[in-house]
Design a protein around this motif. Structure first.
Motif, PDB file in Angstrom:
ATOM      1  N   PHE A 195      33.503  43.544  35.372  1.00 11.56           N
ATOM      2  CA  PHE A 195      34.262  43.509  34.126  1.00 11.56           C
ATOM      3  C   PHE A 195      33.984  44.779  33.327  1.00 11.56           C
ATOM      4  CE2 PHE A 195      33.037  39.372  35.603  1.00 11.56           C
ATOM      5  CZ  PHE A 195      34.213  38.629  35.527  1.00 11.56           C
ATOM      6  N   SER A 196      34.938  45.179  32.516  1.00  9.90           N
ATOM      7  CA  SER A 196      34.743  46.313  31.617  1.00  9.90           C
ATOM      8  C   SER A 196      35.101  45.876  30.205  1.00  9.90           C
ATOM      9  CB  SER A 196      35.605  47.506  32.039  1.00  9.90           C
ATOM     10  OG  SER A 196      36.988  47.158  32.017  1.00  9.90           O
ATOM     11  N   MET A 248      38.839  43.528  27.114  1.00 10.05           N
ATOM     12  CA  MET A 248      38.224  43.536  28.441  1.00 10.05           C
ATOM     13  C   MET A 248      39.213  43.823  29.557  1.00 10.05           C
ATOM     14  SD  MET A 248      35.428  40.439  28.150  1.00 10.05           S
ATOM     15  CE  MET A 248      34.845  40.654  29.840  1.00 10.05           C
ATOM     16  N   GLY A 249      38.696  44.421  30.625  1.00 10.57           N
ATOM     17  CA  GLY A 249      39.424  44.612  31.863  1.00 10.57           C
ATOM     18  C   GLY A 249      38.643  43.995  33.004  1.00 10.57           C
ATOM     19  N   VAL A 250      39.289  43.846  34.152  1.00 10.97           N
ATOM     20  CA  VAL A 250      38.644  43.199  35.302  1.00 10.97           C
ATOM     21  C   VAL A 250      38.841  44.036  36.553  1.00 10.97           C
ATOM     22  CG1 VAL A 250      38.909  40.876  34.345  1.00 10.97           C
ATOM     23  CG2 VAL A 250      40.715  41.825  35.787  1.00 10.97           C
ATOM     24  N   LEU A 259      37.400  35.057  34.170  1.00  4.70           N
ATOM     25  CA  LEU A 259      37.443  35.372  32.749  1.00  4.70           C
ATOM     26  C   LEU A 259      38.391  34.423  32.021  1.00  4.70           C
ATOM     27  CD1 LEU A 259      36.603  37.199  30.396  1.00  4.70           C
ATOM     28  CD2 LEU A 259      38.465  38.756  31.042  1.00  4.70           C
ATOM     29  N   ASP A 260      39.512  34.100  32.652  1.00  4.24           N
ATOM     30  CA  ASP A 260      40.452  33.150  32.051  1.00  4.24           C
ATOM     31  C   ASP A 260      39.797  31.783  31.876  1.00  4.24           C
ATOM     32  OD1 ASP A 260      42.388  35.103  31.992  1.00  4.24           O
ATOM     33  OD2 ASP A 260      43.454  34.398  33.782  1.00  4.24           O
ATOM     34  N   GLU A 261      39.027  31.359  32.868  1.00  2.00           N
ATOM     35  CA  GLU A 261      38.342  30.064  32.789  1.00  2.00           C
ATOM     36  C   GLU A 261      37.298  30.076  31.667  1.00  2.00           C
ATOM     37  OE1 GLU A 261      37.441  26.098  33.937  1.00  2.00           O
ATOM     38  OE2 GLU A 261      39.105  27.429  34.485  1.00  2.00           O
TER      39      GLU A 261
END
Length: 328
Positions: A195-196, A248-250, A259-261
């Motif tokens: 993640f960023s 954030m980015g993935v 991340l959605d969860e």
């Protein structure tokens, strides 16, 4: 959430200490004043010192509110329209000093060269034109939950607020990472460096009036090429959190799903914290996330007004990146 209500005797003790210290510690951005405040903090009432120490050692929840201080609204005057309005000594110097004294029992207050012109104590007020920004100075839009300064490896361990006034009970939102009930597979993904996190806009030159060129170069580099980090880290059974979903980015689809969860689960756990005048609230920036619900500002001098500090547990980590207490 944990709350300590100070009694009348403790309030008198605090007032005597502030009476003694406020004339000498006029510049809370100076290292000399901060060193002195660290010593003076040990003269606060014993019950407050014990409580803050328990909080520091994670023997309490990740939210501690110390209530019962009385803010002199007449001395305070009007809520400023912008944090830049302060000239000379703050009208809320006593409250700033008490916030720093409390914070000094948790660690060392720090500032940012890229935030509110490097000031240690920040003013959080609704600013005209920021209504729908993802900033503490916004108002009419939801400030989404986040770890404070999540993008930065030297972010504070604790975040402290002093509520000077909040006439319409605008709600700060808080969520505990310990309360998350995520599948093991999701936790595993969130624990990987996939993640960023880009800097939030409070650290950009457009939101500062005295840009420190070198410091903003580092922020711009973090914007262009954010490092890959884990969202959950530390003890797998009781992890810490580092997240700011809005920025954030993935790395891949699996990371996005995780991340959605996390976002969905944390959204369901967030609760309201309505600070009142005289409340001093501390958040563990590793164990909780926070945000703020929308409210309608008045822009008439009576708006919500908070003071804010960041506190680091170990100044050595930021030695190479600091000028005084301001991280570049």
């Amino acid at each position: 959430m944990d709350r300590l209500e100070i009694d009348a005797a403790e309030l008198r003790e605090i007032d005597r200490l502030l009476d003694e210290a406020e004339g000498e510690l006029t510049d809370l951005d100076s290292d000399e004043a901060l060193q002195c405040a660290t010593v003076l903090a040990h003269r606060l009432p014993a019950r407050i010192r014990r409580c803050l120490n328990e909080f520091r050692l994670e023997r309490m929840s990740g939210v501690l509110c110390i209530s019962g201080y009385v803010v002199d609204q007449e001395r305070l005057g009007a809520t400023p329209a912008h944090w830049r309005e302060r000239e000379g000594n703050s009208r809320a110097h006593r409250e700033e000093l008490l916030l720093v004294l409390y914070g000094s029992l948790l660690g060392d207050p720090i500032g940012w060269a890229t935030q509110q012109d490097g000031r240690l104590v920040h003013d959080v007020v609704p600013i005209r034109g920021h209504e729908h920004e993802q900033l503490g100075s916004s108002s009419e839009s939801l400030l989404t939950w986040h770890t404070e300064d999540a993008f930065h490896p030297l972010r504070g361990d604790f975040l402290g607020f002093a509520c000077l006034r909040n006439p319409y009970a605008a709600a700060t939102t808080v969520g505990y990472v310990d309360a998350l009930d995520l599948p093991a597979s999701v936790r595993e993904v969130l624990s990987g460096e996939r993640f960023s996190i880009r800097p939030d806009e409070s650290h950009l030159p457009k939101n500062n009036s005295q840009p420190a060129e070198e410091a903003f170069e580092r922020v711009e580099e973090m914007q262009r090429s954010p490092e890959r980090v884990a969202v959950l880290f530390g003890d797998p059974d009781r992890p810490y959190i580092r997240a700011d979903p809005y920025f954030m980015g993935v790395a891949d689809r699996e990371a996005q799903a995780a991340l959605d969860e996390l976002t969905k689960s944390m959204d369901e756990l967030m609760f309201d914290l309505r600070l009142e005048s005289g409340d001093f609230c501390f958040l563990d920036n590793y164990r909780v996330v926070h945000g703020r619900k929308p409210f309608t500002p008045r822009h008439d001098g009576t708006d919500r007004w908070l003071k804010r500090i960041n506190v680091a547990s170990d100044l050595r980590k930021s030695r190479a990146a600091r000028v005084g207490r301001a991280i570049r």
